[in-house]
Scaffold this active site. Structure first.
Site, mmCIF file in Angstrom:
data_model
loop_
_atom_site.group_PDB
_atom_site.id
_atom_site.type_symbol
_atom_site.label_atom_id
_atom_site.label_comp_id
_atom_site.label_asym_id
_atom_site.label_seq_id
_atom_site.Cartn_x
_atom_site.Cartn_y
_atom_site.Cartn_z
ATOM 1 N N HIS A 46 -37.316 9.799 -8.000
ATOM 2 C CA HIS A 46 -37.596 11.240 -8.144
ATOM 3 C C HIS A 46 -37.255 11.724 -9.538
ATOM 4 O O HIS A 46 -36.235 12.349 -9.734
ATOM 5 C CB HIS A 46 -36.776 12.019 -7.121
ATOM 6 C CG HIS A 46 -37.268 13.412 -6.890
ATOM 7 N ND1 HIS A 46 -36.863 14.499 -7.639
ATOM 8 C CD2 HIS A 46 -38.128 13.906 -5.974
ATOM 9 C CE1 HIS A 46 -37.432 15.593 -7.179
ATOM 10 N NE2 HIS A 46 -38.203 15.266 -6.172
ATOM 11 N N PHE A 47 -37.946 11.548 -10.480
ATOM 12 C CA PHE A 47 -39.151 10.739 -10.642
ATOM 13 C C PHE A 47 -38.835 9.722 -11.722
ATOM 14 O O PHE A 47 -38.191 10.090 -12.712
ATOM 15 C CB PHE A 47 -40.334 11.610 -11.061
ATOM 16 C CG PHE A 47 -40.625 12.730 -10.091
ATOM 17 C CD1 PHE A 47 -41.295 12.460 -8.903
ATOM 18 C CD2 PHE A 47 -40.213 14.026 -10.334
ATOM 19 C CE1 PHE A 47 -41.584 13.477 -8.004
ATOM 20 C CE2 PHE A 47 -40.488 15.050 -9.437
ATOM 21 C CZ PHE A 47 -41.167 14.780 -8.273
#
Length: 138
Positions: A46-47
């Protein structure tokens, strides 16, 4: 309050303990700190190209701070606080590695084994998240 004292009050442990210290706890208001580092497990997905702390975990960090404030009260010592609800959550800015998240939660209503708190999270004195949190003590 340091991490050891926090762990004596709430049951959360790695990788889900999202508080590093408590700066102040007065009456029904707590100020806690979460140092966000690139080593957080959630940044793997993420991410990977642009690490951003998930908003739900910012809310969870506020809830953990609120739980510390609630469970420090004499009538709730030794118990567990559970999430009962989230209302009016707003996310205003990204939280990224290197940020220090300051979590301010004020318990606004406590009735029986339930409570409501108003949480605000800041980075560099800028509001990044706010929500109304409902707690149930079991």
């Amino acid at each position: 309050m340091d991490i050891k004292e926090i762990m004596e009050i709430i049951p959360h442990r790695y990788p889900f303990l999202l508080l590093d210290r408590v700066e102040s706890l007065e009456d029904n208001k707590i100020v806690a700190i979460k140092n966000v580092t690139m080593n957080e497990y959630f940044f793997q997905g993420h991410f990977p190209v642009e690490p951003v702390m998930p908003g739900v975990l910012i809310v969870e960090a506020m809830a953990q701070a609120g739980a510390v404030a609630l469970l420090k009260r004499d009538e709730f010592k030794g118990k567990i606080a559970y999430f009962g609800g989230i209302n009016n959550a707003k996310f205003r800015k990204k939280v990224v590695p290197g940020d220090t998240l300051r979590l301010e939660v004020e318990l606004t209503k406590i009735r029986g084994s339930a409570g409501i708190g108003k949480g605000i999270a800041y980075v560099n004195d800028k509001k990044v998240c706010e929500a109304e949190l409902t707690f149930m003590v079991g």
